[in-house]
Design an enzyme around this catalytic site. Structure first.
Site, mmCIF file in Angstrom:
data_model
loop_
_atom_site.group_PDB
_atom_site.id
_atom_site.type_symbol
_atom_site.label_atom_id
_atom_site.label_comp_id
_atom_site.label_asym_id
_atom_site.label_seq_id
_atom_site.Cartn_x
_atom_site.Cartn_y
_atom_site.Cartn_z
ATOM 1 N N GLU A 174 0.829 -1.222 0.000
ATOM 2 C CA GLU A 174 0.000 0.000 0.000
ATOM 3 C C GLU A 174 0.857 1.264 0.000
ATOM 4 O O GLU A 174 1.716 1.441 0.868
ATOM 5 C CB GLU A 174 -0.911 -0.006 1.237
ATOM 6 C CG GLU A 174 -1.876 1.164 1.250
ATOM 7 C CD GLU A 174 -2.847 1.117 2.429
ATOM 8 O OE1 GLU A 174 -3.218 0.014 2.877
ATOM 9 O OE2 GLU A 174 -3.237 2.204 2.892
ATOM 10 N N HIS A 178 -1.690 10.623 0.623
ATOM 11 C CA HIS A 178 -1.928 9.305 0.026
ATOM 12 C C HIS A 178 -1.867 9.386 -1.498
ATOM 13 O O HIS A 178 -1.216 8.574 -2.148
ATOM 14 C CB HIS A 178 -3.286 8.785 0.491
ATOM 15 C CG HIS A 178 -3.561 7.389 0.044
ATOM 16 N ND1 HIS A 178 -2.969 6.302 0.651
ATOM 17 C CD2 HIS A 178 -4.322 6.903 -0.954
ATOM 18 C CE1 HIS A 178 -3.371 5.210 0.046
ATOM 19 N NE2 HIS A 178 -4.189 5.551 -0.938
ATOM 20 N N ASP A 221 3.795 -14.958 11.369
ATOM 21 C CA ASP A 221 2.470 -15.338 10.889
ATOM 22 C C ASP A 221 1.493 -14.178 11.099
ATOM 23 O O ASP A 221 0.962 -13.986 12.198
ATOM 24 C CB ASP A 221 2.027 -16.590 11.670
ATOM 25 C CG ASP A 221 0.683 -17.120 11.231
ATOM 26 O OD1 ASP A 221 -0.063 -16.392 10.553
ATOM 27 O OD2 ASP A 221 0.375 -18.266 11.578
ATOM 28 N N LYS A 250 -7.172 -0.812 11.530
ATOM 29 C CA LYS A 250 -6.623 -1.263 10.233
ATOM 30 C C LYS A 250 -5.346 -0.483 9.922
ATOM 31 O O LYS A 250 -4.353 -1.036 9.462
ATOM 32 C CB LYS A 250 -7.671 -1.077 9.133
ATOM 33 C CG LYS A 250 -7.281 -1.650 7.792
ATOM 34 C CD LYS A 250 -6.444 -0.729 6.933
ATOM 35 C CE LYS A 250 -6.109 -1.357 5.589
ATOM 36 N NZ LYS A 250 -5.179 -0.532 4.808
HETATM 37 C C1 MEV Z 1 -5.490 3.265 5.271
HETATM 38 O O1 MEV Z 1 -4.820 2.101 4.892
HETATM 39 C C2 MEV Z 1 -5.453 3.430 6.762
HETATM 40 C C3 MEV Z 1 -6.260 4.604 7.320
HETATM 41 O O2 MEV Z 1 -7.612 4.538 6.853
HETATM 42 C C4 MEV Z 1 -6.213 4.486 8.829
HETATM 43 C C5 MEV Z 1 -7.129 5.444 9.564
HETATM 44 O O3 MEV Z 1 -8.150 5.878 9.025
HETATM 45 O O4 MEV Z 1 -6.802 5.716 10.739
HETATM 46 C C6 MEV Z 1 -5.702 5.916 6.866
#
Ligand code: MEV
Length: 428
Positions: free
Chosen positions: A85, A383, A286, A270
């Site tokens: 990513e 991003h 793992d 995430k």
């Molecule tokens: C993207 O991979 C992760 C985010 O969505 C985490 C978040 O919103 O805190 C940017």
């Protein structure tokens, strides 16, 4: 059945590919060429990868990146990260640099106990199974000696075996709940071997015991590590657009939202796992086990919640994570995969405990970077800047075009349509 195959695992690699191409790719030679393009020209290295798993027909590359400038417990580390990513490695590097100037990360392992269970059914009286268990308990330890000998020499082994009744949840269901210390190994094979031996000894004490299964648990709430950053609230300022207090207040609100709102908590966590998984993967651990255990931990109160927390106390901003991580730095892939060996070497060949600290720091750093962007500029600016190259590659931009367009987007907002427009304009 159409396209079904028997004895596939016995085919050679070439036979497997030929079968695949003729049955699933209408004999398209480009699919075959694509699979073969990723073979390694070093036959021994390729063989090593082929043998990691079954039916290997090619290799699947993921970027192996590094995030420098991590000050962890007063030592500078370069963290290896395996992730596809865009912007994850950049975000980690930015957070590392930010905290390098503010005392760095402090991390500490809280506990290292792992768990395995023998699940069994018994329909007699509880007092009966309890007395059978107490009688056979010494033998449960005794009979695993050949398995535990080496681990004990390293300071680990079986810590305890308990009989637990689960009959209130499921009629006749009991378990032997076994706790382990596996030192620098993740310990899955060790734990499972011990459990199967324990089960086989245990069932000899009564014909009424029906063992259903024996397996480690990936829920490891007592294999826990904490990582933290802190600084004076005023020192959080990086530009003129907000004061340290404003930044801290909004940042803490963002964490609090993830503490109370599961929809946000999942995305928040995430982002943490972007950092955690990429180091777990780079170090040959793992990541599925880690993922399962971490999310179960995040839901331990009964409501899924944030893994990180933040506060201001006496003018000090504090931001921390507590996370369960069952990791190893010996055994498994760690001694086999050449890049994993390099990753571990880069980290100074850490113990499992040190690796737990590093991985927790990577997760905390990632969350800090995400929340910093989300609560200030928004996430898309950074991003999309990182994603720009992916879009350019989709349009097969030449190196010259890439240079020109990267320059152009230093001053312009990156969106998919803006990039397409700019490529078209350039090419016209
Ligand atoms: C993207 O991979 C992760 C985010 O969505 C985490 C978040 O919103 O805190 C940017």
């Amino acid at each position: 059945m159409q396209n079904s195959v028997s004895g596939f695992s016995k085919f050679t690699k070439v036979e497997k590919i030929d079968w695949l191409i003729s049955n699933h790719f209408q004999d398209n030679p480009s699919a075959k060429a694509n699979l073969e393009r990723y073979w390694n020209s070093n036959a021994a290295l390729q063989k090593l990868h082929d043998e990691f798993t079954e039916n290997t027909i090619s290799n699947f590359y993921l970027p192996f990146g590094i995030a420098p400038n991590f000050l962890i417990n007063n030592k500078i580390k370069v963290i290896p990260m395996t992730i596809e990513e865009s912007s994850v490695v950049a975000a980690a590097s930015n957070a590392a640099k930010f905290w390098m100037q503010r005392g760095g990360f402090k991390a500490k392992v809280i506990s290292t106990t792992k768990v395995g269970q023998v699940h069994f059914m018994f329909h007699g009286e509880f007092s009966e199974i309890e007395s059978l268990f107490e009688t056979i308990r010494p033998q449960l330890f005794e009979h695993t000696k050949s398995i535990t000998k080496n681990m004990e020499a390293r300071g680990g082994g079986i810590l305890d075996i308990k009989l637990i009744s689960k009959t209130a949840q499921l009629k006749g269901y009991y378990q032997l709940h076994v706790t382990f210390e596996t030192m620098d190994a993740m310990g899955a094979n060790f734990i499972n071997s011990c459990l199967e031996q324990i089960a086989s000894t245990f069932k000899t004490c009564s014909k009424e015991i029906h063992v259903v299964m024996s397996i480690l648990s990936n829920y490891v709430p007592d294999c826990l590590v904490r990582a933290e950053v802190s600084c004076n609230v005023e020192d959080l300022v990086t530009d003129e657009s907000y004061s340290g207090r404003e930044f801290a207040d909004t940042f803490i609100q963002a964490v609090q939202i993830a503490e109370v709102e599961p929809f946000r908590a999942v995305t928040h966590n995430k982002g943490i796992m972007n950092g955690v998984d990429s180091v777990v993967l780079a170090t040959g651990n793992d990541f599925r086990a880690v993922e399962a255990g971490v999310h179960a931990y995040a839901a331990r109160s009964g409501s899924y919640s944030s893994l990180t927390h933040a506060s201001i106390e006496k003018g000090m901003f504090r931001f921390w994570i507590e996370i369960p991580l069952a990791l190893g730095t010996v055994g498994g892939l760690t001694g086999l995969h050449p890049l994993v060996k390099t990753a571990l070497e880069l980290l100074g060949n850490p113990s499992a405990k040190e690796l737990m600290e590093i991985v927790a720091v990577a997760g905390l750093a990632q969350n800090f970077a995400a929340l910093k962007s989300l609560t200030t500029t928004g996430i898309q600016q950074g991003h999309m800047k990182m994603h720009l190259l992916n879009i350019l590659n989709q349009f097969e931009a030449t190196d010259k075009e890439k240079l020109q367009l990267v320059e152009h987007f230093k001053k312009n907002t990156v969106t998919h349509s803006a990039v397409v427009e700019a490529i078209e304009k350039l090419r016209a």
